[in-house]
Scaffold this motif. Structure first.
Motif, PDB file in Angstrom:
ATOM      1  N   ASN A  94       0.805  -1.234   0.000  1.00 53.48           N
ATOM      2  CA  ASN A  94       0.000   0.000   0.000  1.00 53.48           C
ATOM      3  C   ASN A  94       0.832   1.275   0.000  1.00 53.48           C
ATOM      4  O   ASN A  94       0.290   2.356   0.223  1.00 53.48           O
ATOM      5  N   GLU A  96       2.877   2.491   2.209  1.00 50.60           N
ATOM      6  CA  GLU A  96       2.691   3.135   3.516  1.00 50.60           C
ATOM      7  C   GLU A  96       3.944   2.955   4.361  1.00 50.60           C
ATOM      8  O   GLU A  96       4.905   2.299   3.939  1.00 50.60           O
ATOM      9  N   SER A 108      -6.267  -7.372  10.162  1.00 42.65           N
ATOM     10  CA  SER A 108      -6.455  -6.632   8.912  1.00 42.65           C
ATOM     11  C   SER A 108      -7.899  -6.629   8.429  1.00 42.65           C
ATOM     12  O   SER A 108      -8.267  -5.812   7.598  1.00 42.65           O
ATOM     13  N   PHE A 126      -6.351  -0.518   8.972  1.00 47.93           N
ATOM     14  CA  PHE A 126      -4.956  -0.122   8.856  1.00 47.93           C
ATOM     15  C   PHE A 126      -4.188  -0.757  10.021  1.00 47.93           C
ATOM     16  O   PHE A 126      -4.794  -1.115  11.045  1.00 47.93           O
ATOM     17  N   MET A 132     -10.136   1.062   7.473  1.00 49.20           N
ATOM     18  CA  MET A 132      -9.716   1.409   6.127  1.00 49.20           C
ATOM     19  C   MET A 132     -10.911   1.374   5.173  1.00 49.20           C
ATOM     20  O   MET A 132     -11.090   2.277   4.369  1.00 49.20           O
ATOM     21  N   ARG A 151      -5.772   6.926   6.672  1.00 55.32           N
ATOM     22  CA  ARG A 151      -5.069   6.328   7.809  1.00 55.32           C
ATOM     23  C   ARG A 151      -5.375   7.011   9.147  1.00 55.32           C
ATOM     24  O   ARG A 151      -5.128   6.448  10.205  1.00 55.32           O
TER      25      ARG A 151
END
Length: 195
Positions: A94, A96, A108, A126, A132, A151
């Motif tokens: 992602n 991130e 998740s 997240f 998310m 986020r």
């Protein structure tokens, strides 16, 4: 390998299971040959419940998923499921940079099956625990609220589905873009200067 499974069995709550069995996966497919496996699981019938509980692990012994099934062949998911992911894998996939102090795994996703069908709210997270995505299902068809968040927990996109099709007002780009749908057909589009 046998010693490994014995250690797993002792860490599970044995009183809840009538009998535990190992199972091997290649991707999401069940395989008989453990040398072909990319993941493994332990499952057994829950005492007095009629359901079969399954815990899936990757080959590094990290928990990947838990859930229950109506059948011993594990073809009809039924009940709550929880999915786990590695933070580093999430970051790469992602683009991130999350870090969790003292851990490298996180919940998740969560959702419920009824007789093999997705039902109710399915939520993905997240690594920091914030939501998310949220999608609502009825018999594995998107139906009801859908939201995508950043986020920090701020909503990015929101709207509703009606029998798998976008329906009603959809807001995106932090509320700057508004679209109207009637059973999947876009009716109207506007850009808001104000958020």
């Amino acid at each position: 390998m046998k010693l490994f499974f014995l250690s797993i069995i002792f860490t599970l709550n044995l009183s809840a299971f009538a009998q535990l069995k190992p199972i091997y996966f290649r991707g999401e497919t069940i395989v008989q040959d453990s040398t072909l496996a990319t993941a493994y699981g332990v499952y057994g019938k829950l005492s007095g419940d009629g359901l079969y509980a399954l815990k899936i692990f990757d080959l590094n012994n990290n928990l990947k998923a838990t859930g229950t099934y109506k059948d011993e062949d594990l073809k009809i998911p039924h009940g709550a499921f929880v999915y786990y992911e590695d933070v580093d894998f999430f970051n790469v996939a992602n683009n991130e940079n999350f870090a969790i102090k003292g851990k490298n795994r996180f919940v998740s996703g969560k959702g419920t099956f009824a007789d093999g069908q997705l039902t109710g709210r399915w939520v993905s997270f997240f690594p920091n625990g914030k939501i998310m995505n949220v999608t609502t299902y009825v018999r594995s068809v998107k139906h009801g609220f859908h939201g995508k968040y950043n986020r920090n927990g701020k909503i990015i996109t929101s709207g509703a589905y009606y029998v798998g099709e976008k329906d009603g007002e959809w807001l995106s780009n932090n509320g700057k873009i508004k679209e109207m749908y009637v059973k999947g057909v876009k009716q109207e589009y506007s850009k808001n200067k104000k958020n």
